[in-house]
Write a protein that holds these residues in place. Structure first.
Motif, PDB file in Angstrom:
ATOM      1  N   ARG A 247      -2.588  44.130  -1.780  1.00 52.39           N
ATOM      2  CA  ARG A 247      -1.746  45.317  -1.767  1.00 52.39           C
ATOM      3  C   ARG A 247      -0.946  45.435  -0.470  1.00 52.39           C
ATOM      4  O   ARG A 247       0.192  45.897  -0.483  1.00 52.39           O
ATOM      5  N   LEU A 248      -1.525  45.012   0.652  1.00 55.39           N
ATOM      6  CA  LEU A 248      -0.950  45.405   1.936  1.00 55.39           C
ATOM      7  C   LEU A 248      -0.522  44.284   2.872  1.00 55.39           C
ATOM      8  O   LEU A 248       0.286  44.502   3.782  1.00 55.39           O
ATOM      9  N   TRP A 249      -1.125  43.120   2.741  1.00 56.98           N
ATOM     10  CA  TRP A 249      -0.806  42.082   3.727  1.00 56.98           C
ATOM     11  C   TRP A 249       0.578  41.516   3.481  1.00 56.98           C
ATOM     12  O   TRP A 249       0.934  41.316   2.323  1.00 56.98           O
ATOM     13  N   PRO A 250       1.383  41.205   4.459  1.00 56.92           N
ATOM     14  CA  PRO A 250       1.139  41.317   5.902  1.00 56.92           C
ATOM     15  C   PRO A 250       1.479  42.713   6.441  1.00 56.92           C
ATOM     16  O   PRO A 250       2.175  43.479   5.769  1.00 56.92           O
ATOM     17  N   PRO A 251       1.039  43.022   7.668  1.00 57.48           N
ATOM     18  CA  PRO A 251       1.363  44.317   8.262  1.00 57.48           C
ATOM     19  C   PRO A 251       2.879  44.528   8.339  1.00 57.48           C
ATOM     20  O   PRO A 251       3.623  43.580   8.599  1.00 57.48           O
ATOM     21  N   SER A 252       3.290  45.756   8.106  1.00 50.42           N
ATOM     22  CA  SER A 252       4.718  46.076   8.186  1.00 50.42           C
ATOM     23  C   SER A 252       5.129  46.277   9.638  1.00 50.42           C
ATOM     24  O   SER A 252       6.163  45.784  10.068  1.00 50.42           O
ATOM     25  N   VAL A 253       4.317  47.055  10.366  1.00 47.98           N
ATOM     26  CA  VAL A 253       4.610  47.335  11.770  1.00 47.98           C
ATOM     27  C   VAL A 253       3.311  47.331  12.556  1.00 47.98           C
ATOM     28  O   VAL A 253       2.357  48.009  12.177  1.00 47.98           O
ATOM     29  N   GLN A 254       3.288  46.579  13.642  1.00 50.94           N
ATOM     30  CA  GLN A 254       2.143  46.620  14.545  1.00 50.94           C
ATOM     31  C   GLN A 254       2.625  47.175  15.871  1.00 50.94           C
ATOM     32  O   GLN A 254       3.565  46.637  16.481  1.00 50.94           O
ATOM     33  N   LEU A 255       2.000  48.252  16.296  1.00 55.08           N
ATOM     34  CA  LEU A 255       2.423  48.934  17.527  1.00 55.08           C
ATOM     35  C   LEU A 255       1.522  48.567  18.687  1.00 55.08           C
ATOM     36  O   LEU A 255       0.324  48.375  18.501  1.00 55.08           O
ATOM     37  N   MET A 256       2.117  48.542  19.870  1.00 52.12           N
ATOM     38  CA  MET A 256       1.342  48.295  21.092  1.00 52.12           C
ATOM     39  C   MET A 256       2.274  48.481  22.279  1.00 52.12           C
ATOM     40  O   MET A 256       3.485  48.614  22.105  1.00 52.12           O
ATOM     41  N   ALA A 257       1.687  48.432  23.491  1.00 50.68           N
ATOM     42  CA  ALA A 257       2.516  48.410  24.698  1.00 50.68           C
ATOM     43  C   ALA A 257       2.616  46.967  25.196  1.00 50.68           C
ATOM     44  O   ALA A 257       1.953  46.078  24.676  1.00 50.68           O
ATOM     45  N   LYS A 258       3.426  46.779  26.239  1.00 49.41           N
ATOM     46  CA  LYS A 258       3.734  45.389  26.626  1.00 49.41           C
ATOM     47  C   LYS A 258       2.583  44.680  27.328  1.00 49.41           C
ATOM     48  O   LYS A 258       2.632  43.472  27.511  1.00 49.41           O
ATOM     49  N   HIS A 264      -0.120  39.347  21.133  1.00 50.65           N
ATOM     50  CA  HIS A 264       0.360  39.677  19.783  1.00 50.65           C
ATOM     51  C   HIS A 264       1.586  38.891  19.353  1.00 50.65           C
ATOM     52  O   HIS A 264       1.795  38.665  18.173  1.00 50.65           O
ATOM     53  N   ALA A 265       2.427  38.524  20.314  1.00 55.27           N
ATOM     54  CA  ALA A 265       3.699  37.897  19.933  1.00 55.27           C
ATOM     55  C   ALA A 265       3.634  36.382  20.041  1.00 55.27           C
ATOM     56  O   ALA A 265       4.530  35.688  19.574  1.00 55.27           O
ATOM     57  N   VAL A 266       2.584  35.852  20.665  1.00 54.90           N
ATOM     58  CA  VAL A 266       2.466  34.402  20.803  1.00 54.90           C
ATOM     59  C   VAL A 266       1.177  33.913  20.140  1.00 54.90           C
ATOM     60  O   VAL A 266       1.196  33.090  19.230  1.00 54.90           O
ATOM     61  N   ILE A 267       0.056  34.446  20.600  1.00 52.26           N
ATOM     62  CA  ILE A 267      -1.239  33.927  20.125  1.00 52.26           C
ATOM     63  C   ILE A 267      -1.537  34.358  18.688  1.00 52.26           C
ATOM     64  O   ILE A 267      -1.932  33.549  17.847  1.00 52.26           O
ATOM     65  N   TRP A 268      -1.323  35.610  18.404  1.00 59.13           N
ATOM     66  CA  TRP A 268      -1.623  36.160  17.069  1.00 59.13           C
ATOM     67  C   TRP A 268      -0.861  35.429  15.957  1.00 59.13           C
ATOM     68  O   TRP A 268      -1.480  34.955  14.996  1.00 59.13           O
ATOM     69  N   PRO A 269       0.458  35.231  16.107  1.00 59.97           N
ATOM     70  CA  PRO A 269       1.136  34.494  15.036  1.00 59.97           C
ATOM     71  C   PRO A 269       0.611  33.060  14.884  1.00 59.97           C
ATOM     72  O   PRO A 269       0.507  32.561  13.762  1.00 59.97           O
TER      73      PRO A 269
END
Ligand code: MSP
Length: 507
Positions: A247-258, A264-269
């Motif tokens: 129903r939900l994957w992948p996340p639409s928006v993942q929020l965080m600070a820098k 999140h932008a290198v390792i997670w993907p």
């Protein structure tokens, strides 16, 4: 359409502060707005409960790590409740189902050949739980985030072949220009990838408080890997018997600070690619809440407790202030002065007075019944339609501050209308009856639209507005913001001031 939004999972060794509250509130505003659009929303938050700092903190306090994380998970859950957060699940990385699923994912990555055994030596910050390369440290060999000394650590452990994902990551960035927002953060992440990636040590031999590596139980999985996977594992068990992944994957928006951009932008993907899972649609990196020029952080001791503000000014005031004062996506400063100013001039005056005046005039001049709209206010009707579109578009860009400003423009417009048409003058002469009907009808109708537009930010107050003008408080779907979509022959119901005067200055 499904809309899956996440916050970072907060460290289970500290107390919630306004910085955490900010991320949770932003996710909540977004989730509420998307529900208003009729989307199938799922909002996830939770706590990150493994790793050395947690074990150390527990030892210091003479309790077990489990006792420590039970306590702090409860505090973060409570923070969510006090903020009015409508999260659909609260994940804890000590949930056994999470731990099992992390082991399954790691085993899959191992089978695919992305994990190998090696020796690692590096500069390690125990607060970040991260290794740094020499060039990232300052002259005193301090961690760039915590400005505290790092330690040289060497051990045999398992490695994730992050370097092998360089080209695939760059290709993903090229094919999805909106992957990381704001753009500057996306560029920053892309540069980290271009500069070359080192393989990532994925397990720890010395850390016991963690999830065991399934094929080598003497080692535990590096807490960041365990933590990042929460966004996936939660969907495995949040609703037993339901396939939330489909129903939900992948996340639409993942929020965080820098502070956690690289994870999140290198390792997670790369982890997702290795595990054969789809990547999130969008990462949004919001700014820091600052106080006295410094970001709020437990490590620097510069924290603000959100709860006294809620007690003094009310929850909606805090939600409004943060969304309005700190432009979403940029750093912004929290001060007692700007809080008090915005409370008095925007909430109490612009909105609160508009409502009480409108209700009073309908009572006085029309015996409490909102007149039917005689249809002379095409311009205002068009303005409402334009503002609904503007709010929707701002949310599409995740411009939470811009959406609120667009909605507030309508509040201002309605206040102007009162000043221009002067209903108290119109009421003096029955020849102006139609004009007075129109003005009162327009004010009530405009307020109804305002309430719907600002509901994600100040839900309790928005519902009070609707109740006061005789409209069902639960009628907050965005399509109901259309001119004329309200319940006819509504009877106003006086309410106490929405934002009463606050005498004591905040400390
Ligand atoms: N546990 C990790 C995240 C793992 S996610 C897989 C972590 N936890 S944390 O408790 O330190 O939370 C960091 C996050 O809290 C930030 O990325 C941000 O979302 C929020 N904030 C903490 N302090 C903040 C400010 N001063 N301002 C804005 N957001 C802040 O990192």
């Amino acid at each position: 359409m499904s809309f899956y939004v996440t916050t970072p999972i907060y460290y289970g060794n500290g107390d919630p502060h306004l910085g955490h509250a900010y991320s949770t509130m932003a996710a909540d505003i977004l989730a509420r707005h998307m529900r208003q659009r009729g989307e199938d929303v799922f909002f996830l938050t939770g706590t990150d409960e493994h790793g050395e700092p947690i074990a150390q903190a527990a030892e210091k306090q003479g309790i077990t790590p489990q006792q420590l994380v039970d306590r702090s998970a409860e505090r973060f859950r409570d923070m969510g409740r006090k903020l009015g957060a409508t999260n659909d699940f609260f994940i804890r990385t000590t949930d056994p189902q999470h731990e099992d699923e992390v082991q399954r994912l790691i085993a899959r990555m191992h089978e695919r050949g992305d994990i190998y055994k090696g020796t690692y030596g590096g500069w390690y910050c125990t607060s970040c739980e991260a290794f740094y390369v020499e060039s990232e440290l300052d002259e005193g060999r301090n961690c760039p985030i915590h400005r505290r000394p790092v330690e040289w650590i060497e051990e045999d452990n398992w490695f994730f072949r992050l370097s092998a994902f360089r080209d695939r990551l760059l290709a993903h960035y090229d094919a999805h220009p909106g992957f990381v927002r704001p753009q500057a953060r996306g560029n920053e992440a892309r540069r980290m990838i271009e500069l070359g990636l080192e393989d990532l040590s994925l397990s720890r031999a010395q850390v016991e408080w963690g999830v065991p590596v399934p094929w080598d139980p003497d080692q535990t999985i590096y807490v960041w890997i365990d933590a990042l996977f929460n966004y996936w594992t939660a969907l495995q068990y949040a609703r037993p018997g339901e396939d939330l992944v489909a129903r939900l994957w992948p996340p639409s928006v993942q929020l965080m600070a820098k502070d956690i951009l690289k994870f999140h932008a290198v390792i997670w993907p790369a982890l997702l690619m290795s595990a054969g899972l789809e990547l999130p649609e969008r990462l949004f990196i919001h700014g820091y809440v600052l106080k006295g020029g410094e970001r709020l952080s437990k490590t620097t001791g510069n924290v603000v407790d959100p709860f006294p503000y809620i007690e003094r000014y009310g929850l909606d005031a805090l939600r409004y202030y943060l969304a309005r004062e700190i432009r979403f996506g940029e750093d912004g400063t929290f001060t007692d002065e700007t809080f008090a100013q915005r409370y008095a001039s925007e909430l109490a005056n612009d909105l609160g007075n508009l409502l009480s005046r409108t209700v009073r005039m309908v009572e006085r001049y029309r015996d409490g019944v909102v007149p039917a709209d005689p249809g002379d206010d095409a311009e205002l009707a068009a303005e409402v339609a334009g503002r609904v579109d503007a709010v929707r578009e701002a949310f599409d860009r995740l411009d939470l501050t811009g959406a609120l400003e667009a909605a507030w423009g309508l509040v201002r417009r309605l206040n102007q209308l009162v000043e221009q048409r002067k209903p108290w003058e119109l009421a003096k002469d029955p020849a102006n009856d139609r004009g007075l009907d129109q003005t009162l009808a327009s004010l009530a109708e405009g307020l109804r639209a305002v309430a719907i537009l600002v509901w994600p930010y100040i839900p309790g107050s928005a519902e009070k507005v609707l109740g006061a003008i005789g409209q069902p408080p639960d009628g907050v779907g965005l399509d109901r913001a259309a001119w004329g979509a309200g319940v006819p022959d509504a009877r106003v119901a006086p309410v106490p001031p929405l934002f009463p005067r606050v005498e004591v200055a905040a400390t």
